[in-house]
Write a protein that holds these residues in place. Structure first.
Motif, PDB file in Angstrom:
ATOM      1  N   VAL A 231       6.046  63.358 -17.558  1.00 39.49           N
ATOM      2  CA  VAL A 231       5.808  61.948 -18.387  1.00 39.49           C
ATOM      3  C   VAL A 231       7.016  61.672 -19.091  1.00 39.49           C
ATOM      4  CG1 VAL A 231       4.559  61.083 -20.295  1.00 39.49           C
ATOM      5  CG2 VAL A 231       3.451  62.626 -18.655  1.00 39.49           C
ATOM      6  N   LYS A 232       7.986  62.728 -19.623  1.00 43.03           N
ATOM      7  CA  LYS A 232       9.116  62.234 -20.488  1.00 43.03           C
ATOM      8  C   LYS A 232      10.178  61.675 -19.630  1.00 43.03           C
ATOM      9  CE  LYS A 232      12.383  64.768 -23.462  1.00 43.03           C
ATOM     10  NZ  LYS A 232      13.020  66.373 -23.707  1.00 43.03           N
ATOM     11  N   SER A 233      10.089  61.876 -18.297  1.00 42.30           N
ATOM     12  CA  SER A 233      11.273  61.631 -17.576  1.00 42.30           C
ATOM     13  C   SER A 233      11.085  59.997 -17.058  1.00 42.30           C
ATOM     14  CB  SER A 233      11.450  62.581 -16.097  1.00 42.30           C
ATOM     15  OG  SER A 233      10.189  62.078 -15.338  1.00 42.30           O
ATOM     16  N   ILE A 234       9.709  59.534 -17.284  1.00 45.51           N
ATOM     17  CA  ILE A 234       9.455  58.104 -16.867  1.00 45.51           C
ATOM     18  C   ILE A 234       9.456  57.200 -18.017  1.00 45.51           C
ATOM     19  CG2 ILE A 234       8.000  58.873 -14.823  1.00 45.51           C
ATOM     20  CD1 ILE A 234       5.689  57.903 -16.462  1.00 45.51           C
TER      21      ILE A 234
ATOM     22  N   ILE B  36       1.963  67.754 -29.914  1.00 52.09           N
ATOM     23  CA  ILE B  36       2.041  66.587 -30.503  1.00 52.09           C
ATOM     24  C   ILE B  36       3.110  66.062 -31.311  1.00 52.09           C
ATOM     25  CG2 ILE B  36       0.801  65.370 -32.708  1.00 52.09           C
ATOM     26  CD1 ILE B  36      -1.848  66.902 -31.238  1.00 52.09           C
ATOM     27  N   MET B  37       3.647  67.011 -32.166  1.00 57.46           N
ATOM     28  CA  MET B  37       4.996  66.980 -33.137  1.00 57.46           C
ATOM     29  C   MET B  37       6.175  66.648 -32.070  1.00 57.46           C
ATOM     30  SD  MET B  37       4.625  68.978 -36.749  1.00 57.46           S
ATOM     31  CE  MET B  37       4.068  70.702 -35.745  1.00 57.46           C
ATOM     32  N   ARG B  38       6.162  67.507 -30.891  1.00 56.61           N
ATOM     33  CA  ARG B  38       7.385  67.436 -30.057  1.00 56.61           C
ATOM     34  C   ARG B  38       7.311  66.094 -29.301  1.00 56.61           C
ATOM     35  NH1 ARG B  38       7.777  71.180 -24.795  1.00 56.61           N
ATOM     36  NH2 ARG B  38       9.494  69.845 -23.727  1.00 56.61           N
ATOM     37  N   SER B  39       5.928  65.716 -28.786  1.00 46.56           N
ATOM     38  CA  SER B  39       6.069  64.495 -28.033  1.00 46.56           C
ATOM     39  C   SER B  39       6.098  63.017 -29.157  1.00 46.56           C
ATOM     40  CB  SER B  39       4.646  64.353 -27.535  1.00 46.56           C
ATOM     41  OG  SER B  39       3.660  64.258 -28.341  1.00 46.56           O
ATOM     42  N   ILE B  40       6.218  63.157 -30.150  1.00 46.26           N
ATOM     43  CA  ILE B  40       6.345  62.083 -31.304  1.00 46.26           C
ATOM     44  C   ILE B  40       7.927  62.165 -31.325  1.00 46.26           C
ATOM     45  CG2 ILE B  40       6.097  61.247 -33.591  1.00 46.26           C
ATOM     46  CD1 ILE B  40       3.318  62.445 -33.437  1.00 46.26           C
ATOM     47  N   TYR B  41       8.587  63.477 -31.646  1.00 51.38           N
ATOM     48  CA  TYR B  41      10.070  63.340 -31.990  1.00 51.38           C
ATOM     49  C   TYR B  41      10.725  63.160 -30.891  1.00 51.38           C
ATOM     50  CZ  TYR B  41       8.816  63.845 -36.621  1.00 51.38           C
ATOM     51  OH  TYR B  41       8.350  63.489 -37.958  1.00 51.38           O
ATOM     52  N   ASP B  42      10.265  63.560 -29.482  1.00 48.52           N
ATOM     53  CA  ASP B  42      10.918  63.302 -28.512  1.00 48.52           C
ATOM     54  C   ASP B  42      10.671  61.625 -27.765  1.00 48.52           C
ATOM     55  OD1 ASP B  42      11.634  65.606 -27.833  1.00 48.52           O
ATOM     56  OD2 ASP B  42      10.254  66.166 -26.262  1.00 48.52           O
ATOM     57  N   GLY B  43      10.179  60.807 -28.815  1.00 56.61           N
ATOM     58  CA  GLY B  43       9.725  59.405 -28.499  1.00 56.61           C
ATOM     59  C   GLY B  43       8.961  59.334 -27.130  1.00 56.61           C
ATOM     60  N   VAL B  44       8.180  60.317 -26.735  1.00 51.88           N
ATOM     61  CA  VAL B  44       7.307  59.992 -25.629  1.00 51.88           C
ATOM     62  C   VAL B  44       5.960  59.555 -25.709  1.00 51.88           C
ATOM     63  CG1 VAL B  44       6.336  61.217 -23.525  1.00 51.88           C
ATOM     64  CG2 VAL B  44       8.431  61.936 -24.271  1.00 51.88           C
ATOM     65  N   ALA B  45       5.289  59.978 -26.744  1.00 53.85           N
ATOM     66  CA  ALA B  45       3.948  59.568 -27.197  1.00 53.85           C
ATOM     67  C   ALA B  45       4.097  58.409 -27.953  1.00 53.85           C
ATOM     68  CB  ALA B  45       3.228  60.902 -27.766  1.00 53.85           C
ATOM     69  N   ASP B  46       3.376  57.378 -27.524  1.00 53.47           N
ATOM     70  CA  ASP B  46       3.188  56.189 -28.639  1.00 53.47           C
ATOM     71  C   ASP B  46       1.579  56.294 -28.947  1.00 53.47           C
ATOM     72  OD1 ASP B  46       5.604  54.470 -27.704  1.00 53.47           O
ATOM     73  OD2 ASP B  46       4.784  54.631 -25.920  1.00 53.47           O
ATOM     74  N   GLY B  47       0.983  57.037 -28.678  1.00 55.43           N
ATOM     75  CA  GLY B  47      -0.371  57.585 -29.179  1.00 55.43           C
ATOM     76  C   GLY B  47      -0.999  58.383 -28.536  1.00 55.43           C
ATOM     77  N   PHE B  48      -2.403  58.720 -28.918  1.00 54.18           N
ATOM     78  CA  PHE B  48      -2.791  60.046 -28.405  1.00 54.18           C
ATOM     79  C   PHE B  48      -4.453  59.605 -28.426  1.00 54.18           C
ATOM     80  CE2 PHE B  48       0.552  61.435 -30.963  1.00 54.18           C
ATOM     81  CZ  PHE B  48       1.209  62.418 -30.160  1.00 54.18           C
ATOM     82  N   SER B  49      -4.674  60.370 -27.017  1.00 49.41           N
ATOM     83  CA  SER B  49      -6.344  60.348 -26.773  1.00 49.41           C
ATOM     84  C   SER B  49      -6.392  61.945 -27.212  1.00 49.41           C
ATOM     85  CB  SER B  49      -6.669  60.124 -25.308  1.00 49.41           C
ATOM     86  OG  SER B  49      -7.910  59.892 -25.016  1.00 49.41           O
ATOM     87  N   MET B  50      -7.235  61.871 -28.245  1.00 54.40           N
ATOM     88  CA  MET B  50      -7.241  63.440 -28.839  1.00 54.40           C
ATOM     89  C   MET B  50      -8.669  63.922 -28.340  1.00 54.40           C
ATOM     90  SD  MET B  50      -4.622  64.562 -29.694  1.00 54.40           S
ATOM     91  CE  MET B  50      -5.193  66.032 -29.740  1.00 54.40           C
ATOM     92  N   LYS B  51      -8.780  65.233 -27.815  1.00 55.21           N
ATOM     93  CA  LYS B  51      -9.978  66.103 -27.590  1.00 55.21           C
ATOM     94  C   LYS B  51     -10.272  66.827 -28.904  1.00 55.21           C
ATOM     95  CE  LYS B  51     -10.890  63.795 -23.836  1.00 55.21           C
ATOM     96  NZ  LYS B  51      -9.940  62.854 -23.912  1.00 55.21           N
ATOM     97  N   THR B  52     -11.263  66.910 -29.632  1.00 56.84           N
ATOM     98  CA  THR B  52     -11.590  67.946 -30.766  1.00 56.84           C
ATOM     99  C   THR B  52     -11.638  69.304 -30.195  1.00 56.84           C
ATOM    100  OG1 THR B  52     -12.803  66.053 -31.771  1.00 56.84           O
ATOM    101  CG2 THR B  52     -13.329  67.963 -32.605  1.00 56.84           C
ATOM    102  N   THR B  53     -12.423  69.552 -29.104  1.00 60.82           N
ATOM    103  CA  THR B  53     -12.456  71.019 -28.841  1.00 60.82           C
ATOM    104  C   THR B  53     -10.900  71.626 -28.295  1.00 60.82           C
ATOM    105  OG1 THR B  53     -13.340  70.430 -26.516  1.00 60.82           O
ATOM    106  CG2 THR B  53     -14.710  70.757 -28.534  1.00 60.82           C
TER     107      THR B  53
END
Ligand SMILES: [Mg+2]
Length: 376
Positions: free
Chosen positions: A236-239, A259-276
Motif C-alpha cells: 500500500v505504501k508503494s502505491i 496506526i501511528m506509523r501509517s499516519i506519519y508515513d503519509g500512507v493512511a488518509d483514514g481508517f476503517s477500524m475494527k473494534t475487536t
C-alpha cells in the motif's frame, strides 16, 4: 446507582463463554477472498459479586478474513478467564495487564472481555458506555452498507436501492477478479450514484499494486476512497504516491503502532477500524484520540456479530466528532435475529440510534445461546 457501591469493592466472580450461530439473510455474502453463509459468534458474560454482569462479543467473519477464528477466540478467552477471577473490573487497565500476562496477542479475543468490562462500568455508575468514553457527540450515527462482489448491473441496482433507503455512504467490494471488471463496476456505480452519497471501494487486500494503480488512473475523474487495496502495508505504501484517490487502511491496522506509523508515513488518509481487531473499546478510545489529533476520518466497525458488538461499535462511534466520522458498520442488514428484542441495535433508514440504557444498553436473552463454558 453508583452510590449503592460506595465503599463496596466490585469483583469479577464468574466468566461464561457462549457460542452462537448467526444465520446470514439471503445468499452468501461475498468478499474478494472469501464468502460466508453463517457466522460463528462468541459472547462472554463477566459476572460480578454485586450481581451486575457485563457482556462482550467477538465474531470473525469466517477464518480467512484476518488471522482470527471463532474457535480460537473461545480457546483464548478460556486461557485468560481463570486469571481474571477476583480482579476489580472497574480497574480496566489492571485487568488488561493481567490479560496480557496470561496470553500474548489474540486481541480479537481480549476485545470481548474488554467490552464486557466497559458494560459493567456503565451499569455500576448508571451511565452509558458512550458517556464513559468521553460523551456522545450525537445520538444518531450514520451507518454504511457494504455491497458484495457482483456483476456491474446488480451492484448498480443495490446502490440505487440503498441510497434510496437513506444510506449516506456506500462501500463497494472489489478485487479477486480481472481489474477491468472492477473498473466496469465503478463506472456503473457512478452512473447511478447520488452525489450526496460517498463511495468507498474495498478490495479487502485483493488487488496487486498494478491493479490498484490501473483502476485509480482509469477512474481519476471519479471521487471515491480506496480501502485496503493491497495485502501488505509495504504494498500500500508503494502505491500511495502513484494513485489519485485517498487510501483508508483496514486489515493492516492491527495495533496502535501501525496506526501511528501509517499516519506519519503519509500512507493512511483514514481508517476503517475494527473494534475487536485492536483489542476492544479501550484501544478504540485511544485510536479516536489519535485520529482527532491528526484529522484522520475513521469508522467504528466490527467484522460481524450480533447486538453486543454492534452496541459496542455504536457507543464508540457516537463519540467520534461528526466531521471525522465515517459511521458505524453493523451486520444487522445481513443477519437474522436480535439478542435483545426490545433494545437490540437495528438500522433505520441507514442510521443508528445510540441505546439509552446503562452500560451497552443491551439486555440479552441468554436462552438463545449455547450452554456456556464457565469459570469461577
Ligand atoms: Mg474493509
Amino acid at each position: 446507582m453508583s452510590k449503592i457501591f460506595v465503599g463496596y469493592t466490585v469483583k469479577i466472580a464468574e466468566i461464561h463463554i457462549y457460542q452462537h450461530d448467526l444465520p446470514v439473510v439471503g445468499p452468501a455474502y461475498k468478499m474478494s477472498l472469501s464468502q460466508v453463509t453463517k457466522l460463528d459468534t462468541t459472547i462472554v458474560e463477566v459476572v460480578t459479586n454485586t450481581g451486575i454482569s457485563g457482556f462482550g462479543e467477538t465474531c470473525p467473519v469466517g477464518p480467512t478474513y484476518q488471522p482470527a477464528h471463532a474457535a480460537g477466540a473461545r480457546a483464548a478467552i478460556a486461557e485468560i478467564a481463570p486469571h481474571l477471577i477476583g480482579l476489580e473490573p472497574l480497574t480496566i487497565g489492571t485487568v488488561q495487564r493481567r490479560m496480557h500476562q496470561a496470553l500474548a496477542g489474540h486481541n480479537y479475543a481480549k476485545a470481548a472481555l474488554d467490552i464486557a468490562l466497559w458494560d459493567i462500568a456503565g451499569k455500576v455508575h448508571g451511565m452509558r458506555v458512550c458517556d464513559l468514553l468521553g460523551g456522545a457527540a450525537r445520538e444518531r450515527v450514520q451507518s454504511y452498507y457494504a455491497v458484495g462482489i457482483d456483476e456491474p448491473d446488480e451492484v448498480a441496482r443495490v446502490v440505487r436501492d440503498k441510497q434510496g433507503e437513506g444510506f449516506v455512504r456506500l462501500q463497494i467490494k472489489v478485487g479477486g477478479r480481472n481489474v477491468a471488471q472492477d473498473i466496469e463496476v465503478v463506472r456503473k456505480v457512478f452512473e447511478v450514484r447520488d452525489p450526496a452519497v460517498s463511495i468507498t471501494l474495498d478490495a479487502n487486500r485483493a488487488w496487486t499494486t498494478r491493479d490498484a494503480i490501473q483502476l485509480s488512473m482509469a477512474c481519476s475523474d471519479l471521487d471515491f476512497v480506496m480501502e485496503q487495496p493491497c495485502a501488505t502495508y509495504d504494498e500500500v505504501k508503494s502505491i500511495k504516491s502513484l494513485v489519485r484517490h485517498p487510501i483508508y487502511l483496514d486489515e493492516n491496522t492491527v495495533d496502535l503502532n501501525m496506526i501511528m506509523r501509517s499516519i506519519y508515513d503519509g500512507v493512511a488518509d483514514g481508517f476503517s477500524m475494527k473494534t475487536t481487531r485492536v483489542g476492544g473499546l479501550t484501544n478504540m478510545r485511544t485510536i479516536r484520540e489519535i485520529c482527532q489529533a491528526t484529522n484522520r476520518p475513521l469508522s467504528c466497525d466490527d467484522s460481524w456479530g450480533g447486538d453486543i458488538i454492534a452496541a459496542a461499535c455504536l457507543h464508540i462511534g457516537a463519540t467520534v466528532p461528526p466531521n471525522l466520522s465515517e459511521g458505524v458498520w453493523i451486520a444487522d442488514p445481513y443477519i437474522e435475529g436480535n439478542y435483545d428484542p426490545e433494545n437490540g441495535i437495528r438500522l433505520k433508514d441507514g442510521w443508528l440510534d445510540v441505546p439509552k440504557g446503562p452500560g451497552l444498553g443491551i439486555v440479552p436473552d441468554k436462552s438463545l445461546w449455547s450452554t456456556p463454558q464457565s469459570f469461577a
